[in-house]
Design an enzyme around this catalytic site. Structure first.
Site, PDB file in Angstrom:
ATOM      1  N   ASP A  65      28.709  30.101   8.999  1.00  0.00           N
ATOM      2  CA  ASP A  65      28.450  30.670   8.784  1.00  0.00           C
ATOM      3  C   ASP A  65      26.755  31.659   8.418  1.00  0.00           C
ATOM      4  O   ASP A  65      26.900  32.337   8.767  1.00  0.00           O
ATOM      5  CB  ASP A  65      30.132  31.266   7.979  1.00  0.00           C
ATOM      6  N   GLN A  89      17.106  44.212  17.578  1.00  0.00           N
ATOM      7  CA  GLN A  89      18.943  43.458  17.653  1.00  0.00           C
ATOM      8  C   GLN A  89      18.423  42.816  18.789  1.00  0.00           C
ATOM      9  O   GLN A  89      20.164  42.421  19.072  1.00  0.00           O
ATOM     10  CB  GLN A  89      19.485  44.733  17.463  1.00  0.00           C
ATOM     11  N   THR A 131      33.276  23.492   6.030  1.00  0.00           N
ATOM     12  CA  THR A 131      34.578  23.281   6.969  1.00  0.00           C
ATOM     13  C   THR A 131      33.915  21.971   6.515  1.00  0.00           C
ATOM     14  O   THR A 131      35.122  21.549   6.096  1.00  0.00           O
ATOM     15  CB  THR A 131      34.149  23.711   8.134  1.00  0.00           C
TER      16      THR A 131
HETATM   17  N1  ASP Z   1      34.054  29.134   6.565  1.00  0.00           N
HETATM   18  C1  ASP Z   1      32.531  28.194   7.071  1.00  0.00           C
HETATM   19  C2  ASP Z   1      31.221  27.938   5.929  1.00  0.00           C
HETATM   20  O1  ASP Z   1      30.746  28.863   6.559  1.00  0.00           O
HETATM   21  C3  ASP Z   1      32.725  27.312   8.268  1.00  0.00           C
HETATM   22  C4  ASP Z   1      32.066  26.023   8.438  1.00  0.00           C
HETATM   23  O2  ASP Z   1      31.135  25.510   7.561  1.00  0.00           O
HETATM   24  O3  ASP Z   1      31.128  25.873  10.773  1.00  0.00           O
HETATM   25  O4  ASP Z   1      31.688  27.212   4.816  1.00  0.00           O
END
Ligand code: ASP
Length: 325
Positions: A84, A263, A12
């Protein structure tokens, strides 16, 4: 001035548009965040430009190789990465870069660099600053905390505090000063870069009512080399109705490594309950305090690194980077 190599992998932080997708942000980085060159002399290397849900063993190999090859040229490394799967990649590098004597600092953002109220600028500047400090570990620097990479989990997709390392205090806090904590681990071996991961590893998340037949079918894949089992509590699985332990023991018998984690975010003890003893008797390996995020890359690394099952087992039982403590 300290020298830092910034590896860009995507996420992101460098995305634009609706829906968000990777952009050529690296060209504008020093322009958009002019504080960065004041903190360190930064070079940029583009590993890939992906949403991190597309990052896996080939990208871990590329990141580790780059750091291994350029290790002597820099004081520290920053990896810009999507949130992620950042915890998986940070753990992967903790295993591939054994005996690390310099910081490797992962960071990213919940909002892109160009967005209002973005957390990208702060995270990036913090990460570069940490990369100039004496932190010989792979860490995740996010929202003013530096966390041990191989103990981290992403636990919030909305808050700026996206990561936690349950059971392990932050390695550093970044307020007005950077406060390094005493439990930062010094290297115990000479630095070696072994950028290898065996991708044929599966995960079985145990749930009440899980059908052993379904699991058995998955484990019959002839290419499968390893399985991480996310078990209940201290490492229990069903052994009565819908018994899972025999299916896992069969897989071990066929040469598949089975690594058991829990878990609940604590430690596995396969000696405490009858429902764990069957796993132990079947040759499954207890994963200590590892989360799935560390267990998967560690098993992949072990399988690629050691051909001998006894050596693999010893490696998986050994605490390499704080992942089992
Ligand atoms: N979907 C994005 C990724 O993991 C989420 C992020 O960067 O916060 O690339």
């Amino acid at each position: 001035m300290k020298r830092v190599l910034l590896l860009h992998t995507g996420g992101t932080l460098g995305m634009v548009g609706t829906p968000l997708e990777p952009d050529a942000f690296q060209d504008r980085l020093l322009e958009v965040v002019p504080e960065v060159p004041k903190v360190a002399d930064v070079d940029i290397h583009i590993v890939c430009n992906l949403d991190s849900s597309d990052v896996g063993p080939p990208e871990w190999t590329a990141m580790a190789k780059t750091i291994g090859e350029r290790h002597d040229d820099y004081d520290g490394f920053v990896v810009v990465h999507g949130t992620d799967t950042m915890a998986y990649s940070a753990a992967a590098l903790s295993f591939a870069l054994e005996g690390l004597g310099k910081p490797v600092v992962f960071t990213g953002a919940q909002r892109p660099l160009g967005a209002i109220r973005t957390d990208a600028r702060r995270n990036l500047v913090d990460a570069v600053e940490v990369a100039t400090c004496s932190v010989p570990e792979v860490g995740i620097c996010f929202d003013g905390l530096l966390l041990r990479g191989c103990r981290s989990v992403k636990n919030d997709a909305r808050s700026y505090r996206a990561f936690a390392s349950p059971g392990v205090e932050p390695l550093a806090t970044l307020g007005t000063d950077v406060n390094l904590r005493a439990h930062i681990r010094p290297p115990t071996t000479a630095f070696t870069c072994i950028p290898k991961f065996e991708p044929h590893v599966d995960v079985v998340y145990v749930t009440p009512g899980l059908r052993p037949k379904t699991v058995a079918r998955r484990l019959e894949d002839p290419e499968l080399r390893g399985v991480v089992v996310a078990a209940f509590g201290m490492g229990t699985v069903p052994t009565q109705r819908r018994a899972l332990a025999p299916v896992l023991a069969d897989a071990v018998e066929r040469g598949v490594d089975v690594l058991v984690v829990t878990q609940w975010g604590g430690t596995v003890d396969l000696t405490l309950y009858k429902n764990s003893l069957e796993l132990r008797a079947g040759g499954c390996i207890p994963g200590g305090t590892m989360h799935v995020e560390a267990a998967v890359p560690k098993l992949m690394h072990a399988l690629a690194r050691y051909a001998d099952p006894a050596e693999r087992r010893a490696y998986l039982l050994r605490d390499v980077a704080g992942e089992r403590q």
